[in-house]
Design an enzyme around this catalytic site. Sequence first.
Site, PDB file in Angstrom:
ATOM      1  N   LEU A  45      -3.452  -6.783  -1.947  1.00 17.35           N
ATOM      2  CA  LEU A  45      -2.908  -6.355  -0.928  1.00 17.35           C
ATOM      3  C   LEU A  45      -2.949  -5.199  -0.021  1.00 17.35           C
ATOM      4  CD1 LEU A  45       1.101  -6.788  -0.581  1.00 17.35           C
ATOM      5  CD2 LEU A  45      -0.027  -4.461  -0.178  1.00 17.35           C
ATOM      6  N   ASN A  47      -1.813  -2.263   2.807  1.00 19.74           N
ATOM      7  CA  ASN A  47      -0.936  -1.883   3.608  1.00 19.74           C
ATOM      8  C   ASN A  47      -1.532  -0.754   4.376  1.00 19.74           C
ATOM      9  OD1 ASN A  47       0.009  -0.889   0.667  1.00 19.74           O
ATOM     10  ND2 ASN A  47       1.773  -0.012   1.876  1.00 19.74           N
ATOM     11  N   ASP A  48      -0.670   0.514   4.749  1.00 19.01           N
ATOM     12  CA  ASP A  48      -0.901   1.573   5.543  1.00 19.01           C
ATOM     13  C   ASP A  48      -2.353   1.958   5.380  1.00 19.01           C
ATOM     14  OD1 ASP A  48       1.681   0.978   4.699  1.00 19.01           O
ATOM     15  OD2 ASP A  48       1.927   3.374   4.511  1.00 19.01           O
ATOM     16  N   GLN A  64      -3.712   1.775   2.184  1.00 19.07           N
ATOM     17  CA  GLN A  64      -3.239   1.339   0.957  1.00 19.07           C
ATOM     18  C   GLN A  64      -3.840   0.178   0.067  1.00 19.07           C
ATOM     19  OE1 GLN A  64      -0.051   3.249  -0.587  1.00 19.07           O
ATOM     20  NE2 GLN A  64      -1.906   4.397  -0.132  1.00 19.07           N
ATOM     21  N   TYR A 107      -0.211   7.097  -2.956  1.00 17.89           N
ATOM     22  CA  TYR A 107       0.764   6.564  -1.522  1.00 17.89           C
ATOM     23  C   TYR A 107      -0.040   7.319  -0.388  1.00 17.89           C
ATOM     24  CZ  TYR A 107       4.454   3.921  -3.625  1.00 17.89           C
ATOM     25  OH  TYR A 107       5.297   2.908  -4.271  1.00 17.89           O
ATOM     26  N   SER A 108       0.493   6.955   0.887  1.00 14.03           N
ATOM     27  CA  SER A 108       0.176   6.963   1.997  1.00 14.03           C
ATOM     28  C   SER A 108      -0.271   8.422   2.345  1.00 14.03           C
ATOM     29  CB  SER A 108       0.751   6.633   3.067  1.00 14.03           C
ATOM     30  OG  SER A 108       0.616   5.329   3.130  1.00 14.03           O
ATOM     31  N   ASP A 169       4.090  10.491   2.813  1.00 14.86           N
ATOM     32  CA  ASP A 169       3.306  10.219   3.916  1.00 14.86           C
ATOM     33  C   ASP A 169       3.105  11.465   4.758  1.00 14.86           C
ATOM     34  OD1 ASP A 169       3.971   7.559   2.888  1.00 14.86           O
ATOM     35  OD2 ASP A 169       5.223   7.079   4.370  1.00 14.86           O
TER      36      ASP A 169
HETATM   37  C1  FRU Z   1       4.895   2.164   4.227  1.00 10.61           C
HETATM   38  C2  FRU Z   1       4.748   2.870   2.810  1.00 10.61           C
HETATM   39  C3  FRU Z   1       4.842   4.364   2.633  1.00 10.61           C
HETATM   40  C4  FRU Z   1       4.326   4.462   1.467  1.00 10.61           C
HETATM   41  C5  FRU Z   1       3.308   3.385   1.019  1.00 10.61           C
HETATM   42  C6  FRU Z   1       3.146   2.958  -0.177  1.00 10.61           C
HETATM   43  O1  FRU Z   1       4.241   1.186   4.293  1.00 10.61           O
HETATM   44  O2  FRU Z   1       6.096   2.484   2.085  1.00 10.61           O
HETATM   45  O3  FRU Z   1       5.727   4.985   2.865  1.00 10.61           O
HETATM   46  O4  FRU Z   1       3.463   5.627   1.105  1.00 10.61           O
HETATM   47  O5  FRU Z   1       3.576   2.482   1.822  1.00 10.61           O
HETATM   48  O6  FRU Z   1       2.210   1.775  -0.173  1.00 10.61           O
END
Ligand code: FRU
Length: 497
Positions: A45, A47-48, A64, A107-108, A169
Amino acid sequence: MTQWSREMRYRKLEDATQAEIKELTEKVQASSYRQQYHIQPSTGLLNDPNGLIYFNGQYHISHQWFPLGAVHGLKYWDHYTSRNLVNYKHEGVVLEPDTQHDSHGVYSGSAFEFEGVLYYMYTGNHRDQNWERKSSQIVVKVKDNGQVEKLLPPAIAEPPIGYTQHFRDPKVFIKEGKLYALIGAQRTDETGCAVLYEATRPEGPWHFKGEIQTALTNFGYMWECPDYFQLNGKDVLVFSPQGIASEGARYKNIFQSGYIIGELNFDTLEMTHGDFIELDNGFDFYAPQTLTDEVGRRVMIGWMGLPDTEYPTDKEGWAHCLTLPRTLVIENDILKQKPHMHLRQLRMNKETALGYANKFLKQLHPYEGQQYELVIDILDNEASAIEFHLRASKNEATVIRYETETQKLILDRFDSGALPSPVEGTSRQTVLHTPLRQLRIFIDTSSIEIFCNEGERVLSSRIFPQKNANKIKVSTDSGQVYLQMTKYDIQGGNADE
Ligand code: FRU
């Protein structure tokens, strides 16, 4: 579908056997929804977008990543480089969860340059024995050979008093020689906001400067992924609030990403601003981040996906992709998002057609495909409404509908094919500022990004049609429209590993 136990979700990459990764990779490669020119995970997966920067003649784009399946598990940063923002080279993992502070996820975070050196700042996500979250912000120095050094202890060890552990973040930017870190936060009364830290050097000390004072004092329970920049003389604050209820056609997605524009006073942290406006009116857009490109244009890349939603590719072992890069400008007080000009480098095989469309649904020949850029210029419109059917077959179509009188543009996924769930409704809509003159549409195997009137509005969505859904059709409700359609195939774009 796989039941994901906590142990399975928090496994490290090295805990998986070669055979498991090979099997997963083969499953992903067999997916008919793999994108051609968007950044997507090799497995697992995405993400960000994280750590975006133009540094020493190269773009760095990370995201991510949970490699071992299509769930939000133990997060890494997977890394790409690019010379032009549109052709990418996959570099592999750049940050991994290998300290106590980020034991439950890197994390981000963001990238910045200081004294000619590349740095990152990201959130270390740790869970204690009672599964209580602990967030810290960690600075990373990238050495000349590309090796990363986490500067420990964390630059910001814990949230300030008055805020919960939903504190993450960091977006670092430099203003008048000072370093600032803007961080998404939750107050102890469970409302969301963004706070600012400052430092004179990356390694710190980082001082808590305070909370950005906006008029949105009770706007969701958490603000994720904040960003700040100046654009055309205005201050822009971008963030992704969680917990906003839908209101008519607004805020339909589970979480939103949007911005406020105004003036931010860096002494008092007071921001005067207009309404919160959603950045994208499609189904799948979240957690965007910006960078400045090689000539200083402000460019945004988002996650074309949303949390807490199942996608049709989950069972194939992968999920999500990043959006294409978009250039931001403010024109006539409107924030516009235009496809980055380098995307034109991906064009090939231009085909143009000029003609009228009327109420009889007409298939455009020889326009077919699963990956292309389509520019539709509306030269004269006497129709009450126009419909474009993309990725169409006998049974499927992704419909873009424009209603002339109200200037409403609707994207309908009802007949698009497989759908993510749960998702509220099958259509999204927006009202254009000016009558529709142009649509610039990027279609990839499983996505659509629609830029209206040179970026006045954008709608980004994943779609999961079958392979034979590759036709383009057009019709009106009544009356006729005179159109010019220009279609380009797209060459490359994807990681040249
Ligand atoms: C946003 C988020 C961020 C976090 C990251 C974790 O999608 O929830 O706030 O750092 O994804 O994967």
